[in-house]
Write a protein that holds these residues in place. Structure first.
Motif, PDB file in Angstrom:
ATOM      1  N   VAL A 179      47.369 -24.477  72.358  1.00  0.00           N
ATOM      2  CA  VAL A 179      46.641 -24.414  71.086  1.00  0.00           C
ATOM      3  C   VAL A 179      45.919 -25.748  70.892  1.00  0.00           C
ATOM      4  O   VAL A 179      46.360 -26.788  71.397  1.00  0.00           O
ATOM      5  CB  VAL A 179      47.586 -24.148  69.876  1.00  0.00           C
ATOM      6  N   ALA A 180      44.833 -25.710  70.154  1.00  0.00           N
ATOM      7  CA  ALA A 180      44.047 -26.934  69.956  1.00  0.00           C
ATOM      8  C   ALA A 180      44.720 -27.861  68.951  1.00  0.00           C
ATOM      9  O   ALA A 180      44.679 -29.076  69.088  1.00  0.00           O
ATOM     10  CB  ALA A 180      42.638 -26.579  69.489  1.00  0.00           C
ATOM     11  N   MET A 221      43.605 -17.850  68.164  1.00  0.00           N
ATOM     12  CA  MET A 221      44.238 -19.158  68.044  1.00  0.00           C
ATOM     13  C   MET A 221      44.768 -19.651  69.385  1.00  0.00           C
ATOM     14  O   MET A 221      44.528 -20.781  69.766  1.00  0.00           O
ATOM     15  CB  MET A 221      45.373 -19.063  67.041  1.00  0.00           C
ATOM     16  N   ILE A 222      45.526 -18.788  70.110  1.00  0.00           N
ATOM     17  CA  ILE A 222      46.063 -19.286  71.376  1.00  0.00           C
ATOM     18  C   ILE A 222      44.947 -19.343  72.420  1.00  0.00           C
ATOM     19  O   ILE A 222      44.022 -18.535  72.423  1.00  0.00           O
ATOM     20  CB  ILE A 222      47.267 -18.465  71.900  1.00  0.00           C
ATOM     21  N   GLY A 223      45.084 -20.326  73.301  1.00  0.00           N
ATOM     22  CA  GLY A 223      44.095 -20.516  74.358  1.00  0.00           C
ATOM     23  C   GLY A 223      44.672 -20.111  75.696  1.00  0.00           C
ATOM     24  O   GLY A 223      45.186 -19.004  75.852  1.00  0.00           O
ATOM     25  N   LYS A 224      44.616 -21.038  76.629  1.00  0.00           N
ATOM     26  CA  LYS A 224      45.061 -20.713  77.991  1.00  0.00           C
ATOM     27  C   LYS A 224      46.577 -20.540  78.067  1.00  0.00           C
ATOM     28  O   LYS A 224      47.320 -21.133  77.284  1.00  0.00           O
ATOM     29  CB  LYS A 224      44.668 -21.854  78.935  1.00  0.00           C
ATOM     30  N   LEU A 225      46.984 -19.747  79.053  1.00  0.00           N
ATOM     31  CA  LEU A 225      48.395 -19.709  79.423  1.00  0.00           C
ATOM     32  C   LEU A 225      48.676 -21.004  80.175  1.00  0.00           C
ATOM     33  O   LEU A 225      48.141 -21.225  81.264  1.00  0.00           O
ATOM     34  CB  LEU A 225      48.669 -18.504  80.331  1.00  0.00           C
ATOM     35  N   ASN A 226      49.494 -21.876  79.592  1.00  0.00           N
ATOM     36  CA  ASN A 226      49.779 -23.148  80.255  1.00  0.00           C
ATOM     37  C   ASN A 226      50.798 -22.978  81.372  1.00  0.00           C
ATOM     38  O   ASN A 226      50.622 -23.493  82.462  1.00  0.00           O
ATOM     39  CB  ASN A 226      50.253 -24.177  79.226  1.00  0.00           C
ATOM     40  N   HIS A 227      51.885 -22.248  81.065  1.00  0.00           N
ATOM     41  CA  HIS A 227      52.866 -21.978  82.122  1.00  0.00           C
ATOM     42  C   HIS A 227      53.788 -20.840  81.733  1.00  0.00           C
ATOM     43  O   HIS A 227      53.898 -20.495  80.556  1.00  0.00           O
ATOM     44  CB  HIS A 227      53.690 -23.218  82.493  1.00  0.00           C
ATOM     45  N   VAL A 228      54.419 -20.300  82.756  1.00  0.00           N
ATOM     46  CA  VAL A 228      55.536 -19.384  82.596  1.00  0.00           C
ATOM     47  C   VAL A 228      56.745 -20.126  83.147  1.00  0.00           C
ATOM     48  O   VAL A 228      56.672 -20.711  84.238  1.00  0.00           O
ATOM     49  CB  VAL A 228      55.318 -18.078  83.394  1.00  0.00           C
ATOM     50  N   ALA A 229      57.830 -20.159  82.389  1.00  0.00           N
ATOM     51  CA  ALA A 229      59.029 -20.881  82.824  1.00  0.00           C
ATOM     52  C   ALA A 229      60.092 -19.893  83.272  1.00  0.00           C
ATOM     53  O   ALA A 229      60.402 -18.932  82.560  1.00  0.00           O
ATOM     54  CB  ALA A 229      59.559 -21.752  81.692  1.00  0.00           C
ATOM     55  N   ILE A 230      60.632 -20.152  84.448  1.00  0.00           N
ATOM     56  CA  ILE A 230      61.670 -19.291  85.020  1.00  0.00           C
ATOM     57  C   ILE A 230      62.908 -20.143  85.261  1.00  0.00           C
ATOM     58  O   ILE A 230      62.823 -21.186  85.926  1.00  0.00           O
ATOM     59  CB  ILE A 230      61.193 -18.669  86.354  1.00  0.00           C
ATOM     60  N   VAL A 231      64.023 -19.731  84.711  1.00  0.00           N
ATOM     61  CA  VAL A 231      65.283 -20.431  84.957  1.00  0.00           C
ATOM     62  C   VAL A 231      65.861 -19.913  86.268  1.00  0.00           C
ATOM     63  O   VAL A 231      65.906 -18.696  86.500  1.00  0.00           O
ATOM     64  CB  VAL A 231      66.261 -20.218  83.782  1.00  0.00           C
ATOM     65  N   VAL A 232      66.267 -20.841  87.112  1.00  0.00           N
ATOM     66  CA  VAL A 232      66.756 -20.458  88.444  1.00  0.00           C
ATOM     67  C   VAL A 232      68.130 -21.077  88.700  1.00  0.00           C
ATOM     68  O   VAL A 232      68.389 -22.211  88.303  1.00  0.00           O
ATOM     69  CB  VAL A 232      65.763 -20.886  89.552  1.00  0.00           C
ATOM     70  N   PRO A 233      69.015 -20.327  89.372  1.00  0.00           N
ATOM     71  CA  PRO A 233      70.352 -20.859  89.646  1.00  0.00           C
ATOM     72  C   PRO A 233      70.355 -21.865  90.794  1.00  0.00           C
ATOM     73  O   PRO A 233      71.267 -22.696  90.877  1.00  0.00           O
ATOM     74  CB  PRO A 233      71.170 -19.618  90.006  1.00  0.00           C
TER      75      PRO A 233
END
Ligand code: CO
Length: 134
Positions: free
Chosen positions: A84-85, A1-13
């Motif tokens: 996801v599509a 079901m899942i396709g590409k990794l769109n992004h990884v989100a990193i919280v930064v100070p």
């Protein structure tokens, strides 16, 4: 079901410092900072050949990532986003499998102007998962 990794989100100070680290130390292409008041974040996109990293910093008073930063003062990985599509079909399948969808279960328009949903980290090995309709 899942396709590409769109992004990884990193919280930064410190968004400027994080941007410099990705640009100057890691040699990545980075965008200008963009504030998204509706999402309570300012974001810098790190553009990689195959995906993106999003550096997130709280914007405004009720930022949904302020609590994360309070708990993780030096920042950290906040979520991963898979494409996801069909987001409604994905949601229904995940619910049928027993996964918890956060919020009211209805997709919201995310930072890329596309429908997104978030899945409970406890159902995915401690990782907050975002689904985005590609
Ligand atoms: Co995201």
């Amino acid at each position: 079901m899942i396709g590409k990794l769109n992004h990884v989100a990193i919280v930064v100070p410190d968004l400027d410092a994080a941007t410099r680290t990705y640009r100057d130390v890691l040699g990545a292409k980075v965008s200008a900072p963009q504030s998204l008041p509706a999402h309570g974040v300012t974001v810098v996109f790190v553009l990689l050949d195959n995906t993106k990293v999003e550096l997130l910093h709280p914007f405004g008073e009720n930022s949904p990532i302020q609590g994360f930063l309070d708990k993780n003062p030096s920042g950290g990985i906040h979520h991963v986003c898979y494409e996801v599509a069909d987001i409604l079909a994905a949601r229904d399948k995940l619910k049928a499998e027993g996964a918890r969808v956060l919020g009211n279960g209805e997709p919201k328009i995310g930072a890329h102007e596309k429908p997104v949903l978030f899945l409970h980290p406890k159902d995915f090995m401690g990782t907050l998962v975002e689904l985005e309709q590609a």
